[in-house]
Design a protein around this motif. Structure first.
Motif, PDB file in Angstrom:
ATOM      1  N   ALA A  35       0.878  -1.369   0.030  1.00 21.45           N
ATOM      2  CA  ALA A  35       0.160  -0.004   0.039  1.00 21.45           C
ATOM      3  C   ALA A  35       0.928   1.363  -0.171  1.00 21.45           C
ATOM      4  CB  ALA A  35      -0.856   0.002   1.297  1.00 21.45           C
ATOM      5  N   HIS A  36       0.419   2.302  -0.831  1.00 19.38           N
ATOM      6  CA  HIS A  36       1.148   3.468  -1.007  1.00 19.38           C
ATOM      7  C   HIS A  36       0.581   4.582  -0.002  1.00 19.38           C
ATOM      8  CE1 HIS A  36       3.296   2.196  -4.521  1.00 19.38           C
ATOM      9  NE2 HIS A  36       2.084   1.732  -4.967  1.00 19.38           N
ATOM     10  N   THR A  37       0.360   4.197   1.394  1.00 20.19           N
ATOM     11  CA  THR A  37      -0.051   4.837   2.229  1.00 20.19           C
ATOM     12  C   THR A  37       0.736   4.771   3.541  1.00 20.19           C
ATOM     13  OG1 THR A  37      -1.915   3.559   3.342  1.00 20.19           O
ATOM     14  CG2 THR A  37      -2.424   5.021   1.354  1.00 20.19           C
ATOM     15  N   SER A  38       0.606   5.430   4.577  1.00 23.98           N
ATOM     16  CA  SER A  38       1.183   5.086   5.919  1.00 23.98           C
ATOM     17  C   SER A  38       0.288   4.635   7.080  1.00 23.98           C
ATOM     18  CB  SER A  38       1.968   6.476   6.462  1.00 23.98           C
ATOM     19  OG  SER A  38       0.753   7.382   6.791  1.00 23.98           O
ATOM     20  N   LEU A  39      -0.996   4.253   6.289  1.00 26.90           N
ATOM     21  CA  LEU A  39      -2.038   3.842   7.425  1.00 26.90           C
ATOM     22  C   LEU A  39      -1.581   2.577   7.978  1.00 26.90           C
ATOM     23  CD1 LEU A  39      -4.843   4.106   8.487  1.00 26.90           C
ATOM     24  CD2 LEU A  39      -5.752   2.569   6.545  1.00 26.90           C
ATOM     25  N   ARG A  40      -0.961   1.556   7.408  1.00 23.71           N
ATOM     26  CA  ARG A  40      -0.506   0.259   8.164  1.00 23.71           C
ATOM     27  C   ARG A  40       0.212   0.583   9.210  1.00 23.71           C
ATOM     28  NH1 ARG A  40       1.851  -5.152   5.074  1.00 23.71           N
ATOM     29  NH2 ARG A  40       2.365  -6.150   7.032  1.00 23.71           N
ATOM     30  N   GLU A  41       1.351   1.439   9.144  1.00 26.73           N
ATOM     31  CA  GLU A  41       2.037   1.732  10.201  1.00 26.73           C
ATOM     32  C   GLU A  41       1.746   2.438  11.064  1.00 26.73           C
ATOM     33  OE1 GLU A  41       2.785   2.140   6.762  1.00 26.73           O
ATOM     34  OE2 GLU A  41       4.200   0.528   6.519  1.00 26.73           O
ATOM     35  N   ALA A  42       0.850   3.512  10.821  1.00 28.75           N
ATOM     36  CA  ALA A  42       0.261   4.362  11.916  1.00 28.75           C
ATOM     37  C   ALA A  42      -0.831   3.495  12.712  1.00 28.75           C
ATOM     38  CB  ALA A  42      -0.494   5.366  11.145  1.00 28.75           C
ATOM     39  N   LEU A  43      -1.501   2.375  11.996  1.00 25.39           N
ATOM     40  CA  LEU A  43      -2.281   1.704  12.715  1.00 25.39           C
ATOM     41  C   LEU A  43      -1.515   0.650  13.435  1.00 25.39           C
ATOM     42  CD1 LEU A  43      -5.548   0.756  13.077  1.00 25.39           C
ATOM     43  CD2 LEU A  43      -5.193  -0.855  11.328  1.00 25.39           C
ATOM     44  N   SER A  44      -0.560   0.218  13.234  1.00 25.09           N
ATOM     45  CA  SER A  44       0.250  -0.639  13.915  1.00 25.09           C
ATOM     46  C   SER A  44       0.741  -0.060  15.430  1.00 25.09           C
ATOM     47  CB  SER A  44       1.612  -1.102  13.304  1.00 25.09           C
ATOM     48  OG  SER A  44       0.990  -2.217  12.096  1.00 25.09           O
ATOM     49  N   ARG A  45       1.121   1.265  15.100  1.00 23.01           N
ATOM     50  CA  ARG A  45       1.655   2.000  16.377  1.00 23.01           C
ATOM     51  C   ARG A  45       0.219   2.240  17.464  1.00 23.01           C
ATOM     52  NH1 ARG A  45       4.365   4.934  12.318  1.00 23.01           N
ATOM     53  NH2 ARG A  45       2.744   6.362  12.383  1.00 23.01           N
ATOM     54  N   TYR A  46      -0.584   2.693  16.529  1.00 18.58           N
ATOM     55  CA  TYR A  46      -1.989   2.748  17.507  1.00 18.58           C
ATOM     56  C   TYR A  46      -2.474   1.665  18.416  1.00 18.58           C
ATOM     57  CZ  TYR A  46      -6.861   4.029  18.477  1.00 18.58           C
ATOM     58  OH  TYR A  46      -8.270   4.014  19.186  1.00 18.58           O
ATOM     59  N   VAL A  47      -2.241   0.427  17.456  1.00 20.32           N
ATOM     60  CA  VAL A  47      -2.654  -0.857  18.373  1.00 20.32           C
ATOM     61  C   VAL A  47      -1.855  -1.061  19.484  1.00 20.32           C
ATOM     62  CG1 VAL A  47      -3.194  -3.382  18.172  1.00 20.32           C
ATOM     63  CG2 VAL A  47      -4.218  -1.657  16.339  1.00 20.32           C
ATOM     64  N   HIS A  48      -0.211  -0.989  19.037  1.00 21.69           N
ATOM     65  CA  HIS A  48       0.577  -1.263  20.116  1.00 21.69           C
ATOM     66  C   HIS A  48       0.249  -0.337  21.328  1.00 21.69           C
ATOM     67  CE1 HIS A  48       4.377  -2.448  21.591  1.00 21.69           C
ATOM     68  NE2 HIS A  48       4.917  -1.189  21.737  1.00 21.69           N
ATOM     69  N   ALA A  49       0.132   1.007  20.983  1.00 20.41           N
ATOM     70  CA  ALA A  49      -0.006   1.729  22.228  1.00 20.41           C
ATOM     71  C   ALA A  49      -1.250   1.481  23.044  1.00 20.41           C
ATOM     72  CB  ALA A  49      -0.144   3.323  21.546  1.00 20.41           C
ATOM     73  N   LEU A  50      -2.255   0.809  22.372  1.00 21.66           N
ATOM     74  CA  LEU A  50      -3.586   0.432  23.047  1.00 21.66           C
ATOM     75  C   LEU A  50      -3.107  -0.618  23.955  1.00 21.66           C
ATOM     76  CD1 LEU A  50      -6.187   0.599  20.418  1.00 21.66           C
ATOM     77  CD2 LEU A  50      -5.935   2.017  22.492  1.00 21.66           C
ATOM     78  N   ARG A  51      -1.983  -1.722  23.461  1.00 21.21           N
ATOM     79  CA  ARG A  51      -1.782  -2.703  24.152  1.00 21.21           C
ATOM     80  C   ARG A  51      -1.135  -2.714  25.455  1.00 21.21           C
ATOM     81  NH1 ARG A  51      -0.413  -6.592  18.934  1.00 21.21           N
ATOM     82  NH2 ARG A  51      -2.546  -7.465  18.546  1.00 21.21           N
ATOM     83  N   LEU A  52      -0.554  -1.344  25.522  1.00 24.22           N
ATOM     84  CA  LEU A  52       0.276  -0.841  26.561  1.00 24.22           C
ATOM     85  C   LEU A  52      -0.533  -0.407  27.682  1.00 24.22           C
ATOM     86  CD1 LEU A  52       3.458   0.688  24.898  1.00 24.22           C
ATOM     87  CD2 LEU A  52       3.131  -1.551  25.783  1.00 24.22           C
ATOM     88  N   ALA A  53      -1.693   0.075  27.337  1.00 20.93           N
ATOM     89  CA  ALA A  53      -2.658   0.542  28.471  1.00 20.93           C
ATOM     90  C   ALA A  53      -2.964  -0.476  29.347  1.00 20.93           C
ATOM     91  CB  ALA A  53      -3.912   1.184  27.809  1.00 20.93           C
ATOM     92  N   PRO A  54      -3.248  -0.046  30.591  1.00 15.69           N
ATOM     93  CA  PRO A  54      -3.703  -1.165  31.737  1.00 15.69           C
ATOM     94  C   PRO A  54      -4.980  -1.518  31.485  1.00 15.69           C
ATOM     95  CG  PRO A  54      -2.631   0.932  32.715  1.00 15.69           C
ATOM     96  CD  PRO A  54      -2.600   1.070  31.303  1.00 15.69           C
ATOM     97  N   GLY A  55      -5.341  -2.890  31.379  1.00 17.37           N
ATOM     98  CA  GLY A  55      -6.513  -3.324  31.221  1.00 17.37           C
ATOM     99  C   GLY A  55      -6.870  -3.873  30.087  1.00 17.37           C
ATOM    100  N   TYR A  56      -6.001  -3.502  28.821  1.00 19.71           N
ATOM    101  CA  TYR A  56      -6.362  -3.758  27.428  1.00 19.71           C
ATOM    102  C   TYR A  56      -6.429  -5.298  27.296  1.00 19.71           C
ATOM    103  CZ  TYR A  56      -5.851  -4.548  22.585  1.00 19.71           C
ATOM    104  OH  TYR A  56      -6.307  -4.819  21.211  1.00 19.71           O
ATOM    105  N   GLN A  57      -5.554  -6.057  27.770  1.00 21.77           N
ATOM    106  CA  GLN A  57      -5.561  -7.532  27.676  1.00 21.77           C
ATOM    107  C   GLN A  57      -6.601  -7.994  28.313  1.00 21.77           C
ATOM    108  OE1 GLN A  57      -3.292  -9.046  25.765  1.00 21.77           O
ATOM    109  NE2 GLN A  57      -4.374 -11.126  26.002  1.00 21.77           N
ATOM    110  N   ARG A  58      -7.080  -7.670  29.706  1.00 23.01           N
ATOM    111  CA  ARG A  58      -8.406  -8.211  30.195  1.00 23.01           C
ATOM    112  C   ARG A  58      -9.477  -7.871  29.320  1.00 23.01           C
ATOM    113  NH1 ARG A  58      -5.591  -5.789  34.405  1.00 23.01           N
ATOM    114  NH2 ARG A  58      -7.113  -3.945  34.570  1.00 23.01           N
ATOM    115  N   ARG A  59      -9.564  -6.680  28.654  1.00 24.40           N
ATOM    116  CA  ARG A  59     -10.848  -6.392  27.899  1.00 24.40           C
ATOM    117  C   ARG A  59     -10.723  -7.389  26.659  1.00 24.40           C
ATOM    118  NH1 ARG A  59      -9.267  -0.987  28.752  1.00 24.40           N
ATOM    119  NH2 ARG A  59      -8.399  -0.845  26.516  1.00 24.40           N
TER     120      ARG A  59
END
Length: 266
Positions: free
Chosen positions: A201-225
Motif C-alpha cells: 500500500a502507498h499509504t502510511s495507514l498500516r504503520e500508523a495503525l500498528s503504532r496505534y494498536v501497540h499503544a493500546l496494548r500498553l494501556a492497563p486493562g487492555y489485555q483483560r478487555r
C-alpha cells in the motif's frame, strides 16, 4: 479464476493479517462506540415503525433500503406493536411494490391475497400473512432510496391511513439518512481496508495503525478487555440461550455502573 499458488498464499496471508488487525480494532472502546452509534440509528428506526403500528394500527411495519446502488434492497428492521427486531433479508425489487416506488411512484394501498407474489420476498422477515398493505417511498435529498411497508392481517387501510403513512415516510427519511450514510461508510471502509493495510500500500495507514494498536496494548486493562471479549464470543457461540444470557448479564452490569454514576441505588 484460480490464483497461482504463490499469489493464493499471499492472499490468504493478507486476509489472516487483516482479520487479526480488525479484531484488534473492534476490541477498542473507540470502535465499540462507533458501532454503537449505528445501533442507535437502527433503534430509532425500529421505534418509529413500532409507533406507526400503534397509531395506524397495523400488524407489522418495515423499511426496505437500497444501501448501495447494486439493484438490491435490504430490510434492516421489522416492527410490530410489541417491539422491533433486526433482520438480514435482501431481495431484488422487481415484482414487488418497491419497484414501483423506486421508479418514482407514490404511496399506495393494496389488497394482498394468500401467498401473494408481490410480497413473497418479504416473507422471511414477517411473522404472519398480511391481507393488505400500504407502501410509501422514502426520499433522501430528492432521491428515492427505498420504501416503507405497513401491513395488516385483518382490516384494509383507508385513505386517511394512507395519508398518515406518507407523512411517516417523511419522518423515516430523517432517520434513514443517517443510518444509510453510516452503512455506506462502513461498507466502503471494509472494502478498502485490505488494500490500505497491504504490504504494497502507498499509504502510511498500516504503520500508523500498528503504532496505534501497540499503544493500546500498553494501556492497563487492555489485555483483560480482549480476553473478556474472546470469552464472551465463545459463550455466545454455544447457542441462542447462552448469547441472551451474556447480553442480559452485560446489560445488568451496565445498568449498575450507570446507577453508580447517577448516584442511584444498584
Amino acid at each position: 479464476m484460480t490464483l497461482p499458488a504463490p499469489a493464493a498464499d499471499v492472499t490468504r496471508a493478507a486476509l489472516l493479517g487483516f482479520s487479526s488487525r480488525l479484531r484488534d480494532l473492534l476490541s477498542t472502546l473507540e470502535s465499540v462506540a462507533l458501532l454503537g452509534q449505528s445501533e442507535v440509528r437502527l433503534r430509532g428506526l425500529g421505534e418509529h415503525l413500532r409507533f406507526a403500528c400503534l397509531a395506524m394500527p397495523c400488524d407489522e411495519a418495515l423499511v426496505a433500503l437500497e444501501v448501495e446502488s447494486l439493484g438490491r434492497l435490504s430490510v434492516p428492521v421489522v416492527a410490530d406493536p410489541q417491539g422491533f427486531r433486526r433482520t438480514d433479508v435482501e431481495f431484488l425489487p422487481s415484482g414487488t411494490p418497491f419497484a414501483y416506488l423506486l421508479a418514482g411512484g407514490g404511496g399506495h394501498a393494496a389488497g394482498l391475497g394468500p401467498d401473494d407474489p408481490m410480497i413473497a420476498a418479504l416473507r422471511p422477515a414477517l411473522s404472519g400473512a398480511p391481507t393488505s398493505g400500504i407502501f410509501v417511498p422514502i426520499r433522501v435529498a430528492e432521491t428515492i432510496i427505498g420504501g416503507a411497508a405497513l401491513l395488516s392481517r385483518s382490516v384494509p387501510f383507508s385513505d386517511r391511513q394512507l395519508e398518515m403513512a406518507e407523512r411517516l415516510g417523511e419522518v423515516l427519511a430523517l432517520t434513514v439518512e443517517s443510518f444509510r450514510t453510516e452503512q455506506v461508510i462502513f461498507d466502503l471502509f471494509a472494502r478498502a481496508l485490505p488494500d490500505l493495510l497491504g504490504a504494497e500500500a502507498h499509504t502510511s495507514l498500516r504503520e500508523a495503525l500498528s503504532r496505534y494498536v501497540h499503544a493500546l496494548r500498553l494501556a492497563p486493562g487492555y489485555q483483560r478487555r480482549l480476553e473478556l471479549a474472546v470469552v464472551l464470543g465463545k459463550l455466545c457461540d454455544r447457542g441462542e440461550a447462552e448469547a441472551k444470557l451474556a447480553a442480559d448479564v452485560l446489560a445488568r452490569f451496565d445498568a449498575y455502573v450507570a446507577s453508580l454514576g447517577s448516584g442511584g441505588a444498584a
